[in-house]
Scaffold this motif. Structure first.
Motif, PDB file in Angstrom:
ATOM      1  N   LEU A  90      19.110 -17.244   3.760  1.00 51.29           N
ATOM      2  CA  LEU A  90      19.679 -17.605   5.235  1.00 51.29           C
ATOM      3  C   LEU A  90      21.327 -17.598   5.183  1.00 51.29           C
ATOM      4  CD1 LEU A  90      17.688 -20.966   5.496  1.00 51.29           C
ATOM      5  CD2 LEU A  90      17.702 -19.257   7.095  1.00 51.29           C
ATOM      6  N   VAL A  91      21.937 -17.703   4.024  1.00 54.82           N
ATOM      7  CA  VAL A  91      23.319 -17.366   4.045  1.00 54.82           C
ATOM      8  C   VAL A  91      23.414 -15.930   4.097  1.00 54.82           C
ATOM      9  CG1 VAL A  91      25.291 -17.292   2.468  1.00 54.82           C
ATOM     10  CG2 VAL A  91      23.870 -19.344   2.566  1.00 54.82           C
ATOM     11  N   LEU A 118      32.688  -8.000   5.866  1.00 57.89           N
ATOM     12  CA  LEU A 118      31.968  -9.483   6.038  1.00 57.89           C
ATOM     13  C   LEU A 118      30.465  -9.079   6.247  1.00 57.89           C
ATOM     14  CD1 LEU A 118      31.915 -12.441   6.174  1.00 57.89           C
ATOM     15  CD2 LEU A 118      32.148 -12.143   8.807  1.00 57.89           C
ATOM     16  N   GLN A 119      30.163  -7.933   6.889  1.00 59.09           N
ATOM     17  CA  GLN A 119      28.760  -7.629   7.221  1.00 59.09           C
ATOM     18  C   GLN A 119      28.238  -7.294   5.697  1.00 59.09           C
ATOM     19  OE1 GLN A 119      28.868  -4.674  10.440  1.00 59.09           O
ATOM     20  NE2 GLN A 119      26.857  -5.415  10.739  1.00 59.09           N
ATOM     21  N   GLY A 120      29.044  -6.588   4.916  1.00 63.48           N
ATOM     22  CA  GLY A 120      28.515  -6.056   3.710  1.00 63.48           C
ATOM     23  C   GLY A 120      28.119  -7.114   2.629  1.00 63.48           C
ATOM     24  N   LEU A 121      29.032  -8.181   2.686  1.00 64.68           N
ATOM     25  CA  LEU A 121      28.657  -9.299   2.024  1.00 64.68           C
ATOM     26  C   LEU A 121      27.145 -10.020   2.134  1.00 64.68           C
ATOM     27  CD1 LEU A 121      32.068 -11.263   1.864  1.00 64.68           C
ATOM     28  CD2 LEU A 121      31.141  -9.535   0.213  1.00 64.68           C
ATOM     29  N   GLY A 122      26.967 -10.003   3.481  1.00 68.71           N
ATOM     30  CA  GLY A 122      25.716 -10.430   3.884  1.00 68.71           C
ATOM     31  C   GLY A 122      24.498  -9.335   3.443  1.00 68.71           C
ATOM     32  N   GLY A 123      24.919  -8.216   3.845  1.00 72.15           N
ATOM     33  CA  GLY A 123      23.987  -7.064   3.844  1.00 72.15           C
ATOM     34  C   GLY A 123      23.462  -6.789   2.230  1.00 72.15           C
TER      35      GLY A 123
END
Length: 469
Positions: A90-91, A118-123
């Motif tokens: 979820l995070v 920031l996208q990369g941290l989630g991806g």
């Protein structure tokens, strides 16, 4: 009798329902992440023009994502142990969706680069965490089907992404490259909150500690290694200090982490998994095959655009038959991997893939070659890839204990990142040295074919017999 049968089958039906719900969430999230990468790859020139920035600066919108992804992937196993797989997933979804929204609102190239990171941290967390959840929910009878479905986003993305990206750029604006993620991310987040099983309570067991020294070696080590490889590929010169220094520093930090991981009790990444024969052979097979296969993906689009002058959208459409070949073959092969000898199937796939790559090189090396010849050869390559990628992951991980799946999926994700970057760098340098002409593309394809063929060596360590029962 009816009552007894219903009692016996209820647990199986419930397990299947849990697996199906998990797969629905994971496939949607993974597809969103993979599509985003391939969509942005075709938009660099448009981003450069929109922000009045040099193309080299616009390239950082891709590089920042890749480096952030490489930095966060090593924490996946720890995060799953500390927060639970559901919370971690979820995070990751929220980070990726938020990064997409901010990227769509970027006011200059620097802000876009920051939001892409920031996208990369989630991806970076979506793939290993999602894979761990699905593999943990699958029983042995459904393991092949599960792995086949998990592989679809990785293989569909490179085909659909360029076509979708080209259409968005032609009809709308660059901001829609990121806005398109918002409804998908919102749906995936709602489904994840409603459908995924709650994480089991940890009880009185102490929370796992983060291996900070290991993190400070592996995360920057991987990021520097990938940056050095990418920079050397772009410039066609790995001896230049801007490429050589980060590459050597990253390799040294990664090697230091390996030494530490084998000597401490609770390392960031459990490398002792490699002592399992099937897993070790699978990782090595995927490393070499992925190096040749994913490294060669730039050749077709570059040839048709640079040499033949085709548009990005038209070039992307040429990849559709290849994607269909990969996806179809992968579904059949991964679902039936337990019914045949894994070693024979995967080695046959490697041979087919290497032949397809060599024929692709011969086609591109022929001046004014008809498109159908290149596509036919690439379809053969796709058939080989479908016989190798997910079947190898399935064979490598299916007999591991459930508690080691988080570490296994983290290792597989890191392996995919490094092999893809190394292959892209090598193929780019070969192409740059041979020249951007038909002969140069033929040479680069033949080098990629050799890398694919080398995967035959570690594949001999895969199980030779089909699973009993």
């Amino acid at each position: 009798m009816t009552t007894a049968r219903s009692v016996d089958t209820a647990p199986g039906a419930e397990a299947a329902a849990v697996l199906n719900r998990t797969l629905l969430v994971v496939v949607i999230g993974s597809l969103m992440s993979v599509l985003d990468v391939t969509i942005v790859n075709v938009a660099l020139r448009s981003l450069s023009e929109a922000f009045h920035a040099p193309l080299e600066t616009a390239q950082w919108t891709v590089t920042a994502y890749t480096l952030a992804l490489a930095a966060v992937v090593p924490t996946a196993a720890w995060a799953m142990a500390r927060l639970g797989t559901r919370r971690t997933y979820l995070v990751a979804l929220v980070l990726f969706t938020l990064g997409s929204l901010l990227a769509a609102c970027a006011w200059d190239i620097v802000s876009l680069i920051v939001f892409r990171a920031l996208q990369g941290l989630g991806g970076g967390l979506l793939m290993p965490v999602g894979m761990a959840m699905a593999m943990g929910a699958a029983d042995r009878e459904r393991y092949g089907r599960t792995m086949a479905l998990l592989g679809l986003p990785v293989l569909v993305g490179p085909v659909a992404g360029p076509v979708l990206g080209g259409w968005l750029l032609d009809t709308l604006t660059w901001r829609w490259l990121f806005l398109v993620n918002l409804p998908v991310g919102a749906v995936a987040s709602v489904l994840a909150a409603k459908l995924l099983r709650p994480d089991p309570p940890r009880g009185t067991a102490p929370a796992p500690r983060l291996d900070v020294p290991g993190l400070l070696m592996l995360s920057p080590g991987l990021a520097l290694l990938l940056f050095g490889l990418a920079h050397g590929a772009e410039r066609g010169d790995f001896a230049a200090p801007a490429a050589l220094v980060p590459t050597l520093t990253g390799a040294a930090l990664t090697a230091g982490f390996v030494g530490r991981a084998l000597s401490v009790r609770h390392p960031l990444l459990e490398l002792r998994l490699l002592t399992d024969r099937a897993f070790g052979a699978g990782i090595a097979t995927l490393a070499l095959f992925g190096c040749g296969y994913f490294g060669s993906m730039l050749l077709g689009p570059m040839y048709w655009q640079q040499v033949r002058g085709w548009s990005p959208t038209a070039t992307g459409l040429l990849g559709v038959p290849v994607g269909l070949a990969v996806g179809t073959t992968m579904q059949v092969a991964a679902r039936n991997i337990d019914k045949v000898s894994p070693r024979r199937l995967i080695r046959a796939g490697i041979a087919v893939g290497a032949l397809g790559m060599a024929l692709t090189g011969l086609a591109l090396g022929t001046p004014e070659v008809p498109a159908w010849r290149s596509v036919a050869a690439s379809v053969l390559l796709g058939v080989g890839a479908g016989m190798v990628l997910m079947p190898t992951m399935t064979t490598a991980s299916r007999d591991l204990p459930k508690e080691r799946l988080a570490a296994a999926t983290t290792a597989l994700s890191i392996n995919a990142q490094v092999s893809s970057s190394a292959g892209t760098a090598l193929v780019s340098v070969v192409l740059g040295s041979a020249g951007l002409d038909p002969a140069g593309f033929r040479t680069a394809c033949l080098v990629a074919a050799a890398l694919l063929a080398l995967a035959l060596l570690p594949a001999t360590g895969l199980p030779a017999r089909k699973r009993s029962g």
